[in-house]
Write an enzyme that holds these catalytic residues in place. Structure first.
Site, short mmCIF file in Angstrom:
data_model
loop_
_atom_site.label_atom_id
_atom_site.label_comp_id
_atom_site.label_asym_id
_atom_site.label_seq_id
_atom_site.Cartn_x
_atom_site.Cartn_y
_atom_site.Cartn_z
N TYR A 22 -40.69 -40.73 8.21
CA TYR A 22 -40.86 -40.58 6.75
C TYR A 22 -40.98 -41.97 6.14
O TYR A 22 -40.53 -42.97 6.72
CB TYR A 22 -39.73 -39.79 6.11
CG TYR A 22 -38.32 -40.25 6.42
CD1 TYR A 22 -37.71 -41.27 5.70
CD2 TYR A 22 -37.58 -39.63 7.43
CE1 TYR A 22 -36.42 -41.66 5.97
CE2 TYR A 22 -36.29 -40.02 7.71
CZ TYR A 22 -35.70 -41.03 6.97
OH TYR A 22 -34.41 -41.41 7.25
N ARG B 166 -31.26 -47.43 3.91
CA ARG B 166 -29.80 -47.53 3.78
C ARG B 166 -29.38 -48.74 2.96
O ARG B 166 -28.50 -48.66 2.11
CB ARG B 166 -29.14 -47.63 5.16
CG ARG B 166 -29.18 -46.40 6.01
CD ARG B 166 -28.35 -46.59 7.27
NE ARG B 166 -26.94 -46.64 6.95
CZ ARG B 166 -26.13 -45.58 6.95
NH1 ARG B 166 -26.59 -44.40 7.25
NH2 ARG B 166 -24.86 -45.71 6.66
N ASP C 17 -17.26 -41.14 7.38
CA ASP C 17 -17.22 -41.08 8.84
C ASP C 17 -15.82 -41.25 9.40
O ASP C 17 -15.53 -40.81 10.51
CB ASP C 17 -18.13 -42.16 9.44
CG ASP C 17 -19.60 -41.76 9.42
OD1 ASP C 17 -19.89 -40.59 9.10
OD2 ASP C 17 -20.45 -42.62 9.72
#
Length: 396
Positions: free
Chosen positions: A223, A114, A300
């Site tokens: 991952y 991120r 969001d």
């Protein structure tokens, strides 16, 4: 909230929130020639969290924003998306992400930290002459009139602009003024996350994949990030008490108890997640009306979603590009923001509801687990029919 002002409106667009959605909005508007001022509550810009999955729809947006080439320096490109039953260790299905996948959608599937994605967007936005980014400027309230929006920040500073974009997250103050629809829905799930050096991963069978182990009331995702140097780990658990409104979260001991029925290798992976920090997962029902005059919501703040389609950040970046296009092609600001919402509402609402469905699908137990496993093991090889509509993206 409506109001009045005698101060002439600036042509500058104000953006509340300097996360991925807010900075992507500044970048998209700045590239279109608009002046933008980002007002971020935190004292320093940065993203809290770990890994993100970027489907081809998101990669396409990064191409549109002019930063896809930078992605290659920090992202990882997995070979497959794999689902495995955490109780018996059997592979249920996979989606291959190679040449056929990329030919179908035009762009690859990638995963990224991120903070790396945020920094890419931030560097590109700061390089534009019309973009200003201010920290310690949390938006507390706003009023508007026919010509502009007046914003008051938590520290008392005031700004006037042509429009206000509320990209201030799950507990958005801008949303509270526009919709006043209360707190987000607590989903009854808690996430624990952690990143470890790739050398700590003993079983490398799926080291080059995005792999999800699924079980009753749980799943665990792994991952690689940062060019493959580290492994991202996310463990999510739920229980009936959380679903029915228990205030306290699921602690590490309870998480381990929920995972205790999994195969030993999956239980061992809990050692890769931090136990001192957790995230209580929340979302909202699809709700229209995020635009009010010269103010609107994004990411969001508008349509928070659970992570089961890995599309939260992707939707925020899609929002940014659509918003910039509407604002720069529709002279009337109010009409531009309504057009933006109209284009985004059904797609993002479908993401919200589909993510809830896939939560139940992944966390199935008992007979529902048998049905789930039967369905996914019979999926046609190479099929992406469930998510084809997601990865095909939006019209640009």
């Amino acid at each position: 909230m409506m109001g009045s002002s005698s101060t002439p409106a600036s042509d500058e667009i104000l953006v509340a929130g300097g996360g991925i959605g807010g900075i992507a909005t500044a970048l998209a508007l700045g590239r279109a020639g608009r002046a933008v001022r980002v007002l971020e509550r935190a004292a320093e810009l940065g993203e809290i969290g770990y890994g993100l999955q970027l489907g081809p729809n998101a990669y396409r947006i990064l191409v549109e924003l002019g930063i896809a080439d930078k992605l290659k320096e920090v992202a990882f490109y997995p070979n497959n998306l794999v689902m495995i039953d955490a109780i018996d260790g059997k592979e249920l299905t996979r989606i291959e992400l190679g040449d056929a996948f990329q030919e179908r959608y035009g762009y690859p599937y990638s995963v990224i930290h991120r903070s790396d994605l945020h920094q890419m967007l931030l560097d590109a936005a700061r390089a534009l002459p019309g973009v200003s980014i201010e920290t310690s400027r949390g938006v507390a309230s706003f009023t508007q009139d026919a010509t502009g929006v007046d914003v008051v920040c938590e520290d008392g500073s005031q700004y006037r602009g042509a429009a206000l974009i509320g990209a201030d997250g799950l507990k958005s103050r801008v949303r509270a003024s526009i919709l006043n629809d209360g707190a987000p829905r607590v989903a009854g799930q808690v996430a624990y996350r952690g990143v470890v050096p790739i050398e700590e991963i003993e079983d490398a069978t799926h080291a080059d994949d995005v792999v999800m182990w699924v079980g009753p009331d749980l799943h665990l995702v792994q991952y690689r990030l940062r060019g493959g140097k580290v492994m991202n780990n996310v463990a999510v658990v739920e229980n009936e008490a959380m679903r029915t409104g228990r205030a306290e979260t699921i602690g590490p001991e309870e998480m381990e108890a929920i995972f205790s029925h999994c195969i030993p290798s999956v239980q061992k992976m809990l050692g890769f997640v931090r136990k001192d920090r957790h995230w209580v997962l929340q979302d909202r029902d699809p709700t229209p009306g995020w635009s009010l005059g010269r103010a609107t919501l994004l990411g969001d703040a508008a349509h928070p979603t659970l992570q089961y389609l890995a599309q939260g950040a992707c939707m925020a970046m899609e929002d940014a590009v659509v918003l910039a296009r509407k604002v720069t092609t529709t002279p009337d600001v109010d009409a531009a923001l309504v057009a933006y919402e109209n284009e985004r509402y059904l797609r993002t609402g479908r993401i919200q509801l589909s993510s809830r469905f896939f939560c139940g699908f992944c966390h199935a137990g008992g007979g529902a687990r048998d049905v789930r496993n039967s369905i996914v093991t019979k999926r046609p090889k190479g099929s992406t029919f469930e998510i084809d509509w997601v990865y095909r993206g939006i019209d640009l």
